[in-house]
Write a protein that holds these residues in place. Structure first.
Motif, PDB file in Angstrom:
ATOM      1  N   TYR A  26       0.844  -1.192   0.000  1.00 35.17           N
ATOM      2  CA  TYR A  26       0.000   0.000   0.000  1.00 35.17           C
ATOM      3  C   TYR A  26       0.882   1.246   0.000  1.00 35.17           C
ATOM      4  O   TYR A  26       1.774   1.401   0.835  1.00 35.17           O
ATOM      5  N   PHE A  27       0.605   2.130  -0.946  1.00 33.56           N
ATOM      6  CA  PHE A  27       1.334   3.389  -1.058  1.00 33.56           C
ATOM      7  C   PHE A  27       0.386   4.553  -0.786  1.00 33.56           C
ATOM      8  O   PHE A  27      -0.725   4.591  -1.335  1.00 33.56           O
ATOM      9  N   CYS A  28       0.811   5.498   0.018  1.00 30.83           N
ATOM     10  CA  CYS A  28       0.111   6.772   0.043  1.00 30.83           C
ATOM     11  C   CYS A  28       0.762   7.647  -1.030  1.00 30.83           C
ATOM     12  O   CYS A  28       1.952   7.508  -1.341  1.00 30.83           O
ATOM     13  N   ALA A  29      -0.044   8.494  -1.634  1.00 27.88           N
ATOM     14  CA  ALA A  29       0.448   9.367  -2.699  1.00 27.88           C
ATOM     15  C   ALA A  29      -0.225  10.721  -2.546  1.00 27.88           C
ATOM     16  O   ALA A  29      -1.445  10.803  -2.360  1.00 27.88           O
ATOM     17  N   LEU A  30       0.559  11.763  -2.603  1.00 30.07           N
ATOM     18  CA  LEU A  30       0.058  13.101  -2.317  1.00 30.07           C
ATOM     19  C   LEU A  30       0.211  13.988  -3.539  1.00 30.07           C
ATOM     20  O   LEU A  30       1.181  13.874  -4.297  1.00 30.07           O
ATOM     21  N   ILE A  31      -0.726  14.903  -3.700  1.00 29.54           N
ATOM     22  CA  ILE A  31      -0.713  15.845  -4.815  1.00 29.54           C
ATOM     23  C   ILE A  31      -0.647  17.261  -4.265  1.00 29.54           C
ATOM     24  O   ILE A  31      -1.269  17.575  -3.249  1.00 29.54           O
ATOM     25  N   GLY A  32       0.067  18.105  -4.980  1.00 25.49           N
ATOM     26  CA  GLY A  32       0.195  19.504  -4.563  1.00 25.49           C
ATOM     27  C   GLY A  32       1.614  19.747  -4.100  1.00 25.49           C
ATOM     28  O   GLY A  32       2.560  19.295  -4.726  1.00 25.49           O
ATOM     29  N   GLY A  33       1.768  20.445  -3.024  1.00 27.89           N
ATOM     30  CA  GLY A  33       3.105  20.696  -2.494  1.00 27.89           C
ATOM     31  C   GLY A  33       3.908  21.622  -3.364  1.00 27.89           C
ATOM     32  O   GLY A  33       5.133  21.616  -3.316  1.00 27.89           O
ATOM     33  N   GLY A  34       3.201  22.384  -4.207  1.00 29.42           N
ATOM     34  CA  GLY A  34       3.916  23.315  -5.061  1.00 29.42           C
ATOM     35  C   GLY A  34       4.444  22.699  -6.330  1.00 29.42           C
ATOM     36  O   GLY A  34       5.194  23.336  -7.075  1.00 29.42           O
ATOM     37  N   THR A  35       4.068  21.450  -6.612  1.00 30.06           N
ATOM     38  CA  THR A  35       4.551  20.792  -7.817  1.00 30.06           C
ATOM     39  C   THR A  35       3.519  20.917  -8.938  1.00 30.06           C
ATOM     40  O   THR A  35       2.447  21.471  -8.754  1.00 30.06           O
ATOM     41  N   SER A  36       3.829  20.350 -10.076  1.00 32.13           N
ATOM     42  CA  SER A  36       2.946  20.481 -11.230  1.00 32.13           C
ATOM     43  C   SER A  36       1.621  19.766 -10.987  1.00 32.13           C
ATOM     44  O   SER A  36       1.534  18.822 -10.214  1.00 32.13           O
ATOM     45  N   TYR A  37       0.581  20.214 -11.701  1.00 36.68           N
ATOM     46  CA  TYR A  37      -0.755  19.634 -11.558  1.00 36.68           C
ATOM     47  C   TYR A  37      -0.705  18.139 -11.791  1.00 36.68           C
ATOM     48  O   TYR A  37      -0.197  17.669 -12.799  1.00 36.68           O
ATOM     49  N   GLY A  38      -1.280  17.390 -10.862  1.00 35.73           N
ATOM     50  CA  GLY A  38      -1.398  15.952 -11.023  1.00 35.73           C
ATOM     51  C   GLY A  38      -0.187  15.162 -10.605  1.00 35.73           C
ATOM     52  O   GLY A  38      -0.242  13.934 -10.559  1.00 35.73           O
ATOM     53  N   LYS A  39       0.937  15.814 -10.280  1.00 40.68           N
ATOM     54  CA  LYS A  39       2.128  15.062  -9.917  1.00 40.68           C
ATOM     55  C   LYS A  39       1.928  14.385  -8.572  1.00 40.68           C
ATOM     56  O   LYS A  39       1.599  15.030  -7.584  1.00 40.68           O
ATOM     57  N   LEU A  40       2.127  13.070  -8.540  1.00 40.52           N
ATOM     58  CA  LEU A  40       2.008  12.298  -7.309  1.00 40.52           C
ATOM     59  C   LEU A  40       3.365  12.164  -6.647  1.00 40.52           C
ATOM     60  O   LEU A  40       4.346  11.832  -7.297  1.00 40.52           O
ATOM     61  N   THR A  41       3.417  12.411  -5.344  1.00 41.87           N
ATOM     62  CA  THR A  41       4.599  12.126  -4.546  1.00 41.87           C
ATOM     63  C   THR A  41       4.256  10.944  -3.653  1.00 41.87           C
ATOM     64  O   THR A  41       3.354  11.027  -2.818  1.00 41.87           O
ATOM     65  N   PHE A  42       4.969   9.838  -3.848  1.00 40.65           N
ATOM     66  CA  PHE A  42       4.646   8.591  -3.171  1.00 40.65           C
ATOM     67  C   PHE A  42       5.460   8.384  -1.904  1.00 40.65           C
ATOM     68  O   PHE A  42       6.611   8.816  -1.813  1.00 40.65           O
ATOM     69  N   GLY A  43       4.847   7.675  -0.939  1.00 42.35           N
ATOM     70  CA  GLY A  43       5.611   7.137   0.170  1.00 42.35           C
ATOM     71  C   GLY A  43       6.314   5.867  -0.281  1.00 42.35           C
ATOM     72  O   GLY A  43       6.185   5.430  -1.428  1.00 42.35           O
ATOM     73  N   GLN A  44       7.059   5.269   0.654  1.00 40.54           N
ATOM     74  CA  GLN A  44       7.872   4.099   0.306  1.00 40.54           C
ATOM     75  C   GLN A  44       7.064   2.816   0.236  1.00 40.54           C
ATOM     76  O   GLN A  44       7.537   1.809  -0.295  1.00 40.54           O
ATOM     77  N   GLY A  45       5.855   2.833   0.778  1.00 37.51           N
ATOM     78  CA  GLY A  45       5.022   1.643   0.750  1.00 37.51           C
ATOM     79  C   GLY A  45       5.066   0.852   2.042  1.00 37.51           C
ATOM     80  O   GLY A  45       6.082   0.850   2.751  1.00 37.51           O
ATOM     81  N   THR A  46       3.943   0.184   2.344  1.00 37.90           N
ATOM     82  CA  THR A  46       3.842  -0.739   3.485  1.00 37.90           C
ATOM     83  C   THR A  46       3.297  -2.055   2.959  1.00 37.90           C
ATOM     84  O   THR A  46       2.277  -2.075   2.272  1.00 37.90           O
ATOM     85  N   ILE A  47       4.010  -3.138   3.265  1.00 43.44           N
ATOM     86  CA  ILE A  47       3.559  -4.467   2.848  1.00 43.44           C
ATOM     87  C   ILE A  47       2.566  -4.980   3.884  1.00 43.44           C
ATOM     88  O   ILE A  47       2.921  -5.179   5.050  1.00 43.44           O
ATOM     89  N   LEU A  48       1.317  -5.169   3.457  1.00 35.19           N
ATOM     90  CA  LEU A  48       0.292  -5.704   4.348  1.00 35.19           C
ATOM     91  C   LEU A  48       0.098  -7.189   4.071  1.00 35.19           C
ATOM     92  O   LEU A  48      -0.086  -7.593   2.919  1.00 35.19           O
ATOM     93  N   THR A  49       0.156  -7.977   5.124  1.00 39.04           N
ATOM     94  CA  THR A  49      -0.124  -9.409   5.024  1.00 39.04           C
ATOM     95  C   THR A  49      -1.288  -9.719   5.940  1.00 39.04           C
ATOM     96  O   THR A  49      -1.226  -9.453   7.141  1.00 39.04           O
ATOM     97  N   VAL A  50      -2.359 -10.275   5.362  1.00 39.80           N
ATOM     98  CA  VAL A  50      -3.530 -10.655   6.142  1.00 39.80           C
ATOM     99  C   VAL A  50      -3.574 -12.176   6.212  1.00 39.80           C
ATOM    100  O   VAL A  50      -3.701 -12.855   5.190  1.00 39.80           O
ATOM    101  N   HIS A  51      -3.453 -12.712   7.413  1.00 43.99           N
ATOM    102  CA  HIS A  51      -3.413 -14.156   7.613  1.00 43.99           C
ATOM    103  C   HIS A  51      -4.810 -14.714   7.818  1.00 43.99           C
ATOM    104  O   HIS A  51      -5.602 -14.141   8.554  1.00 43.99           O
ATOM    105  N   PRO A  52      -5.117 -15.853   7.155  1.00 43.24           N
ATOM    106  CA  PRO A  52      -6.443 -16.481   7.338  1.00 43.24           C
ATOM    107  C   PRO A  52      -6.638 -16.944   8.771  1.00 43.24           C
ATOM    108  O   PRO A  52      -5.678 -17.246   9.476  1.00 43.24           O
TER     109      PRO A  52
END
Lengths: 116, 114
Positions: B88-114
């Motif tokens: 799962y990645f969070c991705a943010l828009i804005g921050g003074g960058t161009s329209y639509g540019k996504l800045t991503f986090g590094q990601g979190t690996i989610l494991t759901v055990h049965p």
């Protein structure tokens, strides 16, 4: 609707060789993005096109990377010459431009590049 | 300079329980926030989003919370299912960058055990 298409899916080359990736966005999407995702990191934007014009290429290493989007549809990303640190997954994404939905980007499966 | 951080590289949860994924950012100019899910050998797929004028958005089992004062974003999945196992990645828009540019986090690996 058909998704974003990318080819090839995998590519292995030696350093100093050249490589090209192709992307076909979702029909009607005006904005196209190329991202580089290094293992363990989030995708990083390399270049953004609006139709066939470049909106943002501030993070594209222009001494070796180039990209074009002829006729505002398909796009190619080229690396020449490749370095070991270019090993990554190259993702293409596209988005529409209507309202907030324009923020939601649709990604292709990516091309995994290994430089040896 | 990492503007977006996901400090937990991985998360393991039992099926049926709640999964909470977190994301912190430094630039208060980000104004639109998204979560993407990524399965192996596939590109990220859009999951849910929230604009800076809201503090909560819900879509089925997925709820995103935004705390602007703390510059913190979270994704809650209730109940978690094995098919939710992905990066799962969070991705943010804005921050003074161009329209639509996504800045991503590094990601979190989610494991759901049965």
């Amino acid at each position: 609707e058909a998704g974003v298409a990318q080819s090839p899916r995998y590519k292995i080359i030696e350093k100093r060789q050249s490589v090209a990736f192709w992307c076909n966005p979702i029909s009607g999407h005006a904005t196209l993005y190329w991202y580089q995702q290094i293992l363990g990191q989030g995708p990083k934007l390399l270049i953004q096109f609006q139709n066939n014009g470049v909106v943002d290429d501030s993070q594209l290493p222009k001494d070796r990377f180039s990209a074009e989007r002829l006729k505002g549809v398909d796009s190619t990303l080229k690396i020449q010459p490749a370095k070991l640190e270019d090993s990554a997954v190259y993702l293409c994404a596209s988005s529409g431009t209507s309202g907030l939905r324009g923020y939601e980007q649709y990604f292709g499966p990516g091309t995994r590049l290994t430089v040896t | 300079d990492q503007q977006v951080k996901q400090n937990s590289p991985s998360l393991s949860v039992q099926e049926g329980r709640i999964s909470i994924l977190n994301c912190d950012y430094t630039n208060s100019m980000f104004d639109y926030f998204l979560w993407y899910k990524k399965y192996p050998a596939e590109g990220p797929t859009f999951l849910i989003s929230i604009s800076s004028i809201k503090d909560k958005n819900e879509d089925g089992r997925f709820t995103v919370f935004l705390n602007k004062s703390a510059k913190h974003l979270s994704l809650h999945i209730v109940p978690s299912q094995p098919g939710d196992s992905a990066v799962y990645f969070c991705a943010l828009i804005g921050g003074g960058t161009s329209y639509g540019k996504l800045t991503f986090g590094q990601g979190t690996i989610l494991t759901v055990h049965p």
